[in-house]
Design a protein around this motif. Structure first.
Motif, PDB file in Angstrom:
ATOM      1  N   UNK A 377       5.530  27.944  53.612  1.00  0.00           N
ATOM      2  CA  UNK A 377       5.839  29.288  52.874  1.00  0.00           C
ATOM      3  C   UNK A 377       6.875  28.952  51.534  1.00  0.00           C
ATOM      4  N   UNK A 378       7.645  28.000  51.499  1.00  0.00           N
ATOM      5  CA  UNK A 378       8.291  27.740  50.308  1.00  0.00           C
ATOM      6  C   UNK A 378       7.445  26.793  49.315  1.00  0.00           C
ATOM      7  N   UNK A 379       6.089  26.342  49.550  1.00  0.00           N
ATOM      8  CA  UNK A 379       5.405  25.701  48.690  1.00  0.00           C
ATOM      9  C   UNK A 379       3.866  26.068  48.737  1.00  0.00           C
ATOM     10  N   UNK A 380       3.657  27.514  48.113  1.00  0.00           N
ATOM     11  CA  UNK A 380       2.562  27.934  48.220  1.00  0.00           C
ATOM     12  C   UNK A 380       1.353  27.304  47.393  1.00  0.00           C
ATOM     13  N   UNK A 381       1.550  26.494  46.628  1.00  0.00           N
ATOM     14  CA  UNK A 381       0.726  25.846  45.794  1.00  0.00           C
ATOM     15  C   UNK A 381       0.313  24.082  46.224  1.00  0.00           C
ATOM     16  N   UNK A 382       1.242  23.861  47.411  1.00  0.00           N
ATOM     17  CA  UNK A 382       1.095  22.604  48.079  1.00  0.00           C
ATOM     18  C   UNK A 382      -0.339  22.284  48.826  1.00  0.00           C
ATOM     19  N   UNK A 383      -1.540  21.999  48.313  1.00  0.00           N
ATOM     20  CA  UNK A 383      -2.490  22.037  49.024  1.00  0.00           C
ATOM     21  C   UNK A 383      -2.714  20.990  50.130  1.00  0.00           C
ATOM     22  N   UNK A 384      -1.977  20.002  49.648  1.00  0.00           N
ATOM     23  CA  UNK A 384      -1.927  19.182  50.984  1.00  0.00           C
ATOM     24  C   UNK A 384      -1.279  19.464  52.121  1.00  0.00           C
ATOM     25  N   UNK A 385      -0.171  20.189  52.049  1.00  0.00           N
ATOM     26  CA  UNK A 385       0.728  20.439  53.183  1.00  0.00           C
ATOM     27  C   UNK A 385      -0.492  21.499  53.855  1.00  0.00           C
ATOM     28  N   UNK A 386      -0.926  22.512  53.174  1.00  0.00           N
ATOM     29  CA  UNK A 386      -1.916  23.413  53.901  1.00  0.00           C
ATOM     30  C   UNK A 386      -2.915  22.674  54.631  1.00  0.00           C
ATOM     31  N   UNK A 387      -3.425  21.969  53.995  1.00  0.00           N
ATOM     32  CA  UNK A 387      -4.569  21.129  54.740  1.00  0.00           C
ATOM     33  C   UNK A 387      -4.123  20.313  55.837  1.00  0.00           C
ATOM     34  N   UNK A 388      -2.816  19.999  55.849  1.00  0.00           N
ATOM     35  CA  UNK A 388      -2.284  19.238  57.129  1.00  0.00           C
ATOM     36  C   UNK A 388      -1.922  20.308  58.251  1.00  0.00           C
ATOM     37  N   UNK A 389      -1.711  21.422  57.838  1.00  0.00           N
ATOM     38  CA  UNK A 389      -1.601  22.452  58.786  1.00  0.00           C
ATOM     39  C   UNK A 389      -2.746  22.736  59.583  1.00  0.00           C
ATOM     40  N   UNK A 390      -4.091  22.931  58.723  1.00  0.00           N
ATOM     41  CA  UNK A 390      -5.285  23.061  59.276  1.00  0.00           C
ATOM     42  C   UNK A 390      -5.775  22.056  60.338  1.00  0.00           C
ATOM     43  N   UNK A 391      -5.512  20.771  59.768  1.00  0.00           N
ATOM     44  CA  UNK A 391      -6.064  19.511  60.474  1.00  0.00           C
ATOM     45  C   UNK A 391      -5.236  19.676  61.948  1.00  0.00           C
ATOM     46  N   UNK A 392      -3.988  20.126  61.725  1.00  0.00           N
ATOM     47  CA  UNK A 392      -3.261  20.120  63.418  1.00  0.00           C
ATOM     48  C   UNK A 392      -3.523  21.255  64.169  1.00  0.00           C
ATOM     49  N   UNK A 393      -3.665  22.365  63.395  1.00  0.00           N
ATOM     50  CA  UNK A 393      -4.151  23.594  64.361  1.00  0.00           C
ATOM     51  C   UNK A 393      -5.501  23.956  65.077  1.00  0.00           C
ATOM     52  N   UNK A 394      -5.332  23.960  66.301  1.00  0.00           N
ATOM     53  CA  UNK A 394      -6.643  23.971  66.980  1.00  0.00           C
ATOM     54  C   UNK A 394      -7.404  25.389  66.559  1.00  0.00           C
ATOM     55  N   UNK A 395      -8.822  25.276  66.933  1.00  0.00           N
ATOM     56  CA  UNK A 395      -9.587  26.026  66.315  1.00  0.00           C
ATOM     57  C   UNK A 395      -9.236  27.537  66.751  1.00  0.00           C
ATOM     58  N   UNK A 396      -8.866  27.742  67.695  1.00  0.00           N
ATOM     59  CA  UNK A 396      -8.653  29.044  68.296  1.00  0.00           C
ATOM     60  C   UNK A 396      -7.045  29.630  68.303  1.00  0.00           C
ATOM     61  N   UNK A 397      -6.509  28.793  67.393  1.00  0.00           N
ATOM     62  CA  UNK A 397      -5.137  29.139  67.349  1.00  0.00           C
ATOM     63  C   UNK A 397      -4.943  30.409  65.985  1.00  0.00           C
ATOM     64  N   UNK A 398      -4.255  31.287  66.409  1.00  0.00           N
ATOM     65  CA  UNK A 398      -4.053  32.599  65.619  1.00  0.00           C
ATOM     66  C   UNK A 398      -3.321  32.371  64.347  1.00  0.00           C
ATOM     67  N   UNK A 399      -2.545  30.986  64.265  1.00  0.00           N
ATOM     68  CA  UNK A 399      -1.941  30.795  63.036  1.00  0.00           C
ATOM     69  C   UNK A 399      -3.071  30.468  61.874  1.00  0.00           C
ATOM     70  N   UNK A 400      -4.178  29.620  62.391  1.00  0.00           N
ATOM     71  CA  UNK A 400      -5.144  29.301  61.366  1.00  0.00           C
ATOM     72  C   UNK A 400      -5.417  30.152  59.971  1.00  0.00           C
TER      73      UNK A 400
END
Length: 413
Positions: A377-400
């Motif tokens: 939320x505080x680092x909108x241009x940090x692609x590595x952080x968003x990649x990390x979130x996607x790797x950790x979230x399950x496929x059916x997770x509503x936060x993806x």
């Protein structure tokens, strides 16, 4: 089956689990699932610790501050522990234990015990100056007691570090009359001496220490909260006392922030350099800024070596403390943004970078996707952080979709 046979069986089972989930882990930070032999608090601590601590480290690191004798002399625990020292030594020596007292950070300030057990403990730096918080030594009784605020026992291979598998440790936090954790009291021995009454002994000793603290510190809970200055310097620039803003100029906020972050204080030369760098600033200008801040605080700054002498709480300091305790959720809640974002003072710029790197690296090392999402939320241009979130979230997770949208924006820009 005898108690000794039970201990052997329990130790063997835990060693198997440790080999399977710690020594044999496939990915750094993998969290082992709870099994019958493993308590949830142990597996959760393993998961947090594996991203910070090598399980094969042979001893605890030394406190960076290096002033253990001075810290112990000034600790509120010193006098109560001194009063009970003979009893602690008798228990430790008679039962084959080593006893230790830490401060609130998990640094050991005092130990006692028989010569053999103390020598054995010193081989893993279970001695004054050794750091036993979770980021320093992973899963152990001291770190769990500090983290949970509850008594804790860690037996043999429940320890993350293999050098501690020969030990069993019993700990309980010691609290001030106002409820703050001041440190922990620990009794440790070899795993084969594990005894069900050891924890009750620790609890009794802690009760005795806390009783003495109530006698010696009766006024602490009644201290007026309005006297404390609250400094908010992450993503903001303000100081207030009792909810009333303090009239501080940007330079004075910089000074207050530096003093809060470095409680050991500054020489005049070093503080001037941290504020102005190579800029030609007269000594009178520098002293005027410090004097104005001192008046605004009603004192609170030592006159020769500049250091805070009054109560100041600071969000940046609290973030660093939370990170040291492995509490990333709290660190992210407090991390409101860059340190004094408009400041160009060299000392602030240096601390700003240090905080940003520490928080970001902790997020990237975490196995909890919510940490990456919160930081994102505080680092909108940090692609590595968003990649990390996607790797950790399950496929059916509503936060993806949130992470996908942020990553798309970051890559597009």
């Amino acid at each position: 089956m005898s108690q000794r046979s039970d201990l052997w069986q329990r130790r063997a089972t835990l060693e198997d689990e440790w080999s399977r989930w710690v020594a044999g882990r496939k990915a750094v930070g993998a969290v082992p699932p709870a099994r019958g032999a493993l308590r949830p608090e142990v597996t959760e601590s393993w998961g947090r610790s594996l991203v910070m601590v090598d399980p094969r480290v042979d001893s605890a690191p030394v406190s960076e501050d290096g002033s253990v004798a001075r810290r112990w002399a000034g600790s509120p625990l010193r006098r109560p522990v001194d009063d009970l020292a003979d009893e602690l030594r008798s228990i430790a020596e008679d039962a084959g234990f080593v006893s230790a007292v830490t401060d609130e950070s998990g640094t050991i300030l005092w130990t006692c015990g028989g010569r053999t057990m103390r020598a054995r403990a010193e081989r893993v730096n279970f001695a004054p100056g050794g750091r036993w918080d979770e980021p320093a030594m992973g899963t152990n009784a001291l770190s769990l007691a500090l983290r949970t605020g509850r008594p804790s026992t860690v037996f043999s291979a429940e320890h993350l570090v293999s050098a501690l598998h020969g030990w069993v440790c019993y700990c309980a936090p010691v609290r001030a009359p106002d409820g703050r954790i001041l440190g922990v009291l620990d009794l440790s021995t070899t795993w084969d001496r594990s005894h069900p009454l050891a924890m009750s002994t620790v609890r009794s000793l802690v009760s005795a220490i806390e009783s003495r603290l109530r006698t010696e510190l009766p006024a602490r809970p009644q201290a007026p909260s309005a006297a404390e200055v609250r400094l908010t310097c992450l993503g903001a620039e303000r100081a207030e006392r009792g909810g009333v803003p303090l009239p501080l100029r940007p330079r004075q906020l910089e000074i207050l922030t530096l003093l809060a972050l470095e409680p050991e204080g500054f020489t005049a030369e070093r503080l001037r350099e941290a504020l102005y760098g190579d800029r030609p600033v007269t000594a009178s200008t520098f002293k005027a800024e410090v004097s104005h801040l001192r008046r605004a605080l009603g004192g609170g700054i030592a006159p020769r070596r500049y250091a805070l002498t009054g109560p100041v709480s600071c969000d940046a300091v609290e973030v660093l403390q939370a990170l040291k305790q492995g509490d990333l959720t709290t660190a992210l809640r407090l991390y409101g943004g860059p340190l004094l974002p408009r400041s160009e003072a060299p000392g602030i710029v240096e601390w700003r970078a240090q905080l940003e790197v520490a928080v970001r690296e902790a997020v990237l090392a975490s196995t909890d996707p919510q940490h990456s999402l919160s930081y994102g939320e505080r680092a909108p241009y940090d692609a590595e952080v968003h990649h990390r979130a996607l790797r950790l979230l399950a496929l059916g997770d509503t936060r993806r979709p949130i992470a996908v949208g942020r990553l798309s924006t970051a890559l597009r820009d």
